[in-house]
Motif scaffolding. Structure first.
Motif, PDB file in Angstrom:
ATOM      1  N   GLY A  59      69.353   1.902  45.192  1.00 27.49           N
ATOM      2  CA  GLY A  59      68.520   3.090  44.954  1.00 27.49           C
ATOM      3  C   GLY A  59      67.042   2.748  45.146  1.00 27.49           C
ATOM      4  N   ARG A  60      66.641   1.606  44.610  1.00 26.99           N
ATOM      5  CA  ARG A  60      65.235   1.174  44.746  1.00 26.99           C
ATOM      6  C   ARG A  60      64.882   0.914  46.207  1.00 26.99           C
ATOM      7  NH1 ARG A  60      66.857  -2.121  40.173  1.00 26.99           N
ATOM      8  NH2 ARG A  60      66.057  -1.116  38.300  1.00 26.99           N
ATOM      9  N   ALA A 106      64.421   4.156  48.057  1.00 32.95           N
ATOM     10  CA  ALA A 106      63.168   4.784  47.591  1.00 32.95           C
ATOM     11  C   ALA A 106      61.978   4.101  48.273  1.00 32.95           C
ATOM     12  CB  ALA A 106      63.056   4.683  46.073  1.00 32.95           C
ATOM     13  N   LEU A 129      67.499   6.058  42.447  1.00 32.20           N
ATOM     14  CA  LEU A 129      66.749   6.457  43.637  1.00 32.20           C
ATOM     15  C   LEU A 129      65.698   7.507  43.260  1.00 32.20           C
ATOM     16  CD1 LEU A 129      66.330   6.746  46.752  1.00 32.20           C
ATOM     17  CD2 LEU A 129      68.008   8.572  46.627  1.00 32.20           C
TER      18      LEU A 129
END
Ligand code: FAD
Length: 404
Positions: free
Chosen positions: A300-301, A304, A15
């Motif tokens: 996490g991506r 983000a 992230l």
């Protein structure tokens, strides 16, 4: 808006890195209670355990990366979250304000619930510290007993056999890897482990661990059978670290409950990785909690992206791998017990796949030493696959033609 992430593991790290990659300029702090740089866990039960790679190989990035990208790393434990004041409290009473908070607290070992579990010589394998402890004592342990025939138990068993130890695996369920795999692949792995020289005791519950002078000397099954042990490794699953979120009033449902965008009911709090329970498109929108590097990193991506103005649902195809001796097992999609199994290739060649179907619809592929099937599955399962069971089982049918 500052971002605080509780948990500096695979998900938290990704992230933070993805936020910076997307040009996020505000402060980011990763708070982690392990006294090391963020690292990857998979080698702990594979190459690291064998001594083939060192700690530097585990670290997700060197220390300079965090300084260069202005990602704060706070070593310590978060003990409370005050949602009204938007701040977390660290052990020792330090406070850290947040604009957005992310729970990436992962999971912890399920502790063996039997007498003797606290004896010396009983180990778990989740953290670097635990792997180091096993590595230190393994050379002197002739007889190793593994409790639990899940991925970590069997990866460890394969390493221990390779290093020349006597290995007995005790599993309460009637088959190995039963939570994750269908019967065909599960039987294949049981056969392979027996061929490696491990003894598998299936359908055998553990009643207690027997000690002498405070040290484990045997594992006793519910049937009263005793298996001598110099070292016991327990791999019976994990428990998500939800307590902090629950104490802060957030919903918990086999993990911190988030929506399809990985947001809790508090618009300023997300949860990702092993701790997050989310409705998955790949499970008919039922909540799932996955324990894999792919899931941790992709979640996490996803968060983000949301925090940098590109919000989207988390729909990544789940995939996982496990290395046991020279067998590379890869799984893509989510199967359930009862899904049909169609074998492609010959298990005796140790290079084959099992395609899993639910009502004629492809839902998952389990492959051994056949990475092309796995990669194709990742692409097929991104959309609505038209593959039929007959085509899956026919080696003459070119799977790639479905991608055209
Ligand atoms: P974690 O990596 O567990 O990180 C969470 C962190 O948060 C931990 O450091 C924890 O101590 C910390 N934390 C918790 N509470 C607090 C708190 N209150 N304050 C501060 N810090 C806190 N996956 C695969 O896909 N393939 C594999 O081959 C594979 N092999 C594995 C082998 C082993 C031995 C293990 C243990 C796991 C393996 N996995 C594998 C699973 C994968 O490593 C996990 O799914 C992944 O690490 C999950 O990432 P995470 O960030 O959600 O949790």
């Amino acid at each position: 808006m500052s971002v605080v992430v509780i948990g500096a593991g695979q998900a938290g790290f990704q992230l933070a890195a993805s936020l910076r990659e997307a040009g996020y300029e505000e402060p980011i702090t990763l708070v982690g209670d392990e006294p090391v740089l963020p690292y990857q866990r998979p080698p702990l039960s594979k190459a690291y355990l064998k001594g083939e790679v060192g700690v530097d190989h585990l670290e997700l990035r060197p220390a300079a990366f965090f300084a260069d990208h202005r990602i704060g790393l706070a070593h310590g434990r978060v003990v409370a979250v005050d949602r009204a004041a938007r701040r977390v409290t660290l052990e020792g009473d330090g406070k850290l304000p947040y604009g957005h908070l992310v729970f990436a607290t992962g999971a912890r070992n399920r502790v063996l619930p039997v007498p003797g579990a606290e004896l010396d010589g009983v180990f778990y394998l989740r953290t670097l510290a635990e792997a180091d402890a096993v590595r230190a004592v393994l050379p002197a342990a002739g007889r190793v007993v593994v409790i639990g025939a899940g991925f970590i138990g069997l990866e460890f068993a394969a390493v221990a056999r390779k290093l020349g130890h006597e290995v007995v695996v005790v599993e309460a369920a009637p088959r190995v890897l039963g939570r994750a795999l269908g019967g065909v692949m599960s039987d294949f792995f049981a056969g392979e482990h027996r061929a490696m020289g491990s003894t598998l005791m299936l359908g055998a519950g553990v009643a207690r661990l027997v000690g002498e002078g405070g040290r484990v000397v045997a594992v006793e099954t519910a049937e009263g059978e005793r298996v001598a042990a110099d070292l016991v490794v327990v791999g019976i699953g994990v428990v998500p670290n939800v307590e902090l979120a629950a104490a802060a009033g957030l919903s918990v449902d086999n993990g911190i409950a988030v929506d399809a965008r990985l947001l809790t009911e508090d618009p300023e709090i997300s949860a990702i990785g092993d701790v997050a329970s989310y409705p998955s498109r790949h499970a008919d929108n039922v909540r799932v909690r996955l324990e894999s590097v792919q899931n941790a990193a992709d979640q996490g991506r996803c968060v983000a992206a949301r925090l940098t103005g590109r919000a989207h649902d988390y729909t990544a195809v789940p995939w996982f791998w496990s290395d046991q001796a020279d067998l590379k097992l890869q799984m893509v999609g989510l199967s359930r017990p009862g899904d049909a199994e169609v074998v492609r290739g010959d298990p005796a060649s140790r290079r084959f796949s099992v395609f899993r179907f639910r009502e004629e619809r492809l839902v998952a592929i389990e492959s051994v030493n056949r990475p092309a099937d796995h990669m194709l599955g990742r692409r097929l399962l991104t959309g609505i696959p038209s593959l039929t069971p007959a085509q899956a089982g026919d080696e003459g049918f070119d799977l790639k033609s479905l991608l055209a």
